[in-house]
Design an enzyme around this catalytic site. Structure first.
Site: not given
Lengths: 391, 391
Positions: A303, A305, A265, A92-95, A308, A188, A334, A146
């Site tokens: 599950c 994973c 994300d 990301d840009s840190g904005g 589990c 935005q 999990h 941004d």
């Protein structure tokens, strides 16, 4: 490089599948990208992330700039080598982070001046400096700098921040030199459809290889977020990946894929895991509850994973109550498995024509956390962040 | 069951190799056993422990009795199943822990009354109750309930505690019913050779399947510990495994194997790892040091542990400085690998006749932490434990 191929679409919704090719392998969309803020997805090794099927992780420019510094990471061969992850990375840009610093930052046309939440040192993020940092880090996809607006904000303020975001996007394009990185712009415009449309159209005109959707899930009710999202996506180019930033609960994954989002994300699965909250097909389970004291069943029957397959609810509860690191690892595994598996099922359902029924089935069985509880959580986190930033 | 076979001996020292057979597989000696206080070796999964080559772990009766309770673990099928570990387990008797509670406990002939450091609740550990708890947990090797003496203690007090330990060992034997568990007695006697001899001889007469050596490494200088150990081991039966409890630095492993010890457990490698201290062939390295900021080398060149094969000192430093869980995992893996590998090299050297030269080589190149620094660390930990126990 960075070709994006839409492979299938849903006839009833805006859902679609695709592949985004990067120098570190393909990202099959819709994709959920785990967050590795400090060059590590909290508690996990890169090998575990691979086993979970993650094709891309997000890392944070703000945090890595402060510690250990992007120049250090550049000297060590870049972020992939530094953290031992040979698949794709987004930075990301840190904005969003510097914006969250509230009283510790000053915004002007040049950029954002802020103080480190770690040691109070002064820093300036401008579009040019952020490009330099993101080039040092060397992620495959880098986000333009941004200005994010909170909810609620006036249309005047949202317009002003949006216009600045556009000017900064152009400055980022000019400053960006690495051909092995895709620079994504960020749409935005707050919760105002006319601003979102303007932002989407203007950025589309810059012909960037992909676009983030920023400033959502910052406090507005879910229904409002979904409707703003719909009215944003329809003005975004069909041929470019759409990345909804910071969003990724199970219900959001479904609802936003249905509205045309390709990439997500979110810290949610990893953060709530560390508090003992686990995703199941019917909603969240809190493993700290006394009822799991001697419950020999896995978190979710069926599950696949690692957690589990090997451990009981009782053992997880014991580990979390005892503040043992293995507990944090097992709950994180999990939850990430749950989301990555959900994304995989969505990717399979879209070309098969079964996404609408999968969505209906999910809506019928899964109880999301409501807006009120979410708002309370958000307020508590924001307060904690402000406290940590009070130097 | 629990056959112990001495396979080779060293002609110049008292070092020997052997195998102790347990219902959960063999323990090749000399063996280092990682500590899993709360049914988990801190930060690691059982699969990682296996990969590291651990054949046995130690878990703590005191902690598991308090949380989640041994009856809960029994209902869940015992400790092996609970923690997903199918190799051997030793449980200590809690004697050392309740002793450490200082003003929170009262000792009399029946047992030790104490308050939980977690919630202040009252508990009684008697030989019979401890056997019940250890049977609930179901470890392969269980330790008799003993009274540990600190350093320094008068010979009068050490004699009294030793005699009680012997009476309690007999009560443990009477109370113990599970045939699939080996009950080990614990030799006490402080730093007084004549008491150690008495204790070793008396317990040998009980013909238990193995013996712990307790009450060492509790504050006495290293040279004193080594000399008391020598004078203890010579009175212990040759045909039974000798387990030096709570000891396991690299130098102690070497020096105590040379004096005839077969088994070790110690929190040192895992605890110092979490502070960023790493074992190397020349001594300890503190990864937090600024000199590692952009050091691309592994912790130790040639080390085959997961950490050294994949990550740089710079990345480890970043993770530890950033308080990231992955940092704790990677340093723990390295330190356990270091000790388990050392034990493996010692096991290979003894039958090959090269143990004396391996020992000489180690002494020439490895700089241990000195008594003074060790005493300071111990005092700091004891103070922290007392604080945590001040309810």
């Amino acid at each position: 490089m960075f070709e994006f191929v839409v492979e299938s679409t849903c006839s009833d919704t805006s859902a679609r599948t695709g592949v985004l090719f990067t120098p570190h392998g393909p990202i099959h969309t819709p994709a959920f990208m785990p967050v590795g803020t400090q060059a590590t997805v909290k508690t996990l090794s890169p090998h575990e992330l691979k086993e979970l099927g993650a094709e891309c992780v997000l890392s944070n420019t703000y945090h890595l700039h402060l510690r250990p510094g992007s120049e250090v990471i550049a000297r060590l061969g870049g972020l992939h080598r530094f953290m031992g992850w040979d698949r794709a990375i987004v930075t990301d840009s840190g904005g969003f982070q510097v914006f969250s610093l509230a009283h510790l930052r000053k915004i002007n046309e040049d950029g954002i001046q802020f103080r480190s939440h770690l040691d109070g040192s002064e820093h300036l993020f401008s579009p040019e400096r952020v490009m330099e940092i993101e080039e040092n880090l060397g992620a495959d996809i880098i986000m333009a700098f941004d200005e994010c607006t909170p909810y609620p904000s006036t249309p005047e303020y949202c317009l002003q921040a949006m216009d600045r975001t556009h000017r900064w996007a152009v400055r980022c394009m000019k400053a960006h030199t690495r051909r092995d990185q895709a620079l994504f712009g960020i749409v935005q415009g707050g919760v105002y459809p006319e601003l979102r449309e303007q932002s989407a159209r203007l950025l589309a005109g810059l012909d960037l290889p992909g676009y983030g959707i920023g400033g959502l899930s910052v406090g507005e009710p879910k229904v409002l977020m979904y409707s703003v999202l719909e009215q944003t996506v329809r003005h975004m180019p069909v041929s470019k990946p759409r990345y909804l930033m910071g969003v990724g609960s199970p219900e959001d994954l479904f609802e936003c894929v249905a509205r045309g989002v390709d990439m997500f994300d979110c810290v949610l699965p990893t953060r709530i895991a560390r508090n003992g909250a686990l995703f199941t097909s019917t909603g969240r389970m809190n493993i700290r509850n006394a009822c799991y004291l001697d419950d020999d069943a896995p978190v979710e029957e069926g599950c696949r994973c690692y957690t589990c397959r090997h451990f009981s609810r009782a053992y997880l509860r014991h580990l979390i109550k005892s503040e043992e690191v293995l507990g944090l690892r097992l709950t994180t595994i999990h939850n990430l498995h749950f989301l990555l598996e959900l994304a995989a099922r969505i990717r399979a359902a879209i070309p098969a024509g079964t996404f609408p029924s999968l969505l209906a089935d999910f809506r019928a069985h899964y109880t999301p956390v409501d807006d009120e509880a979410r708002a309370a959580n958000r307020a508590a986190r924001a307060a904690a962040f402000r406290r940590s930033a009070e130097i």
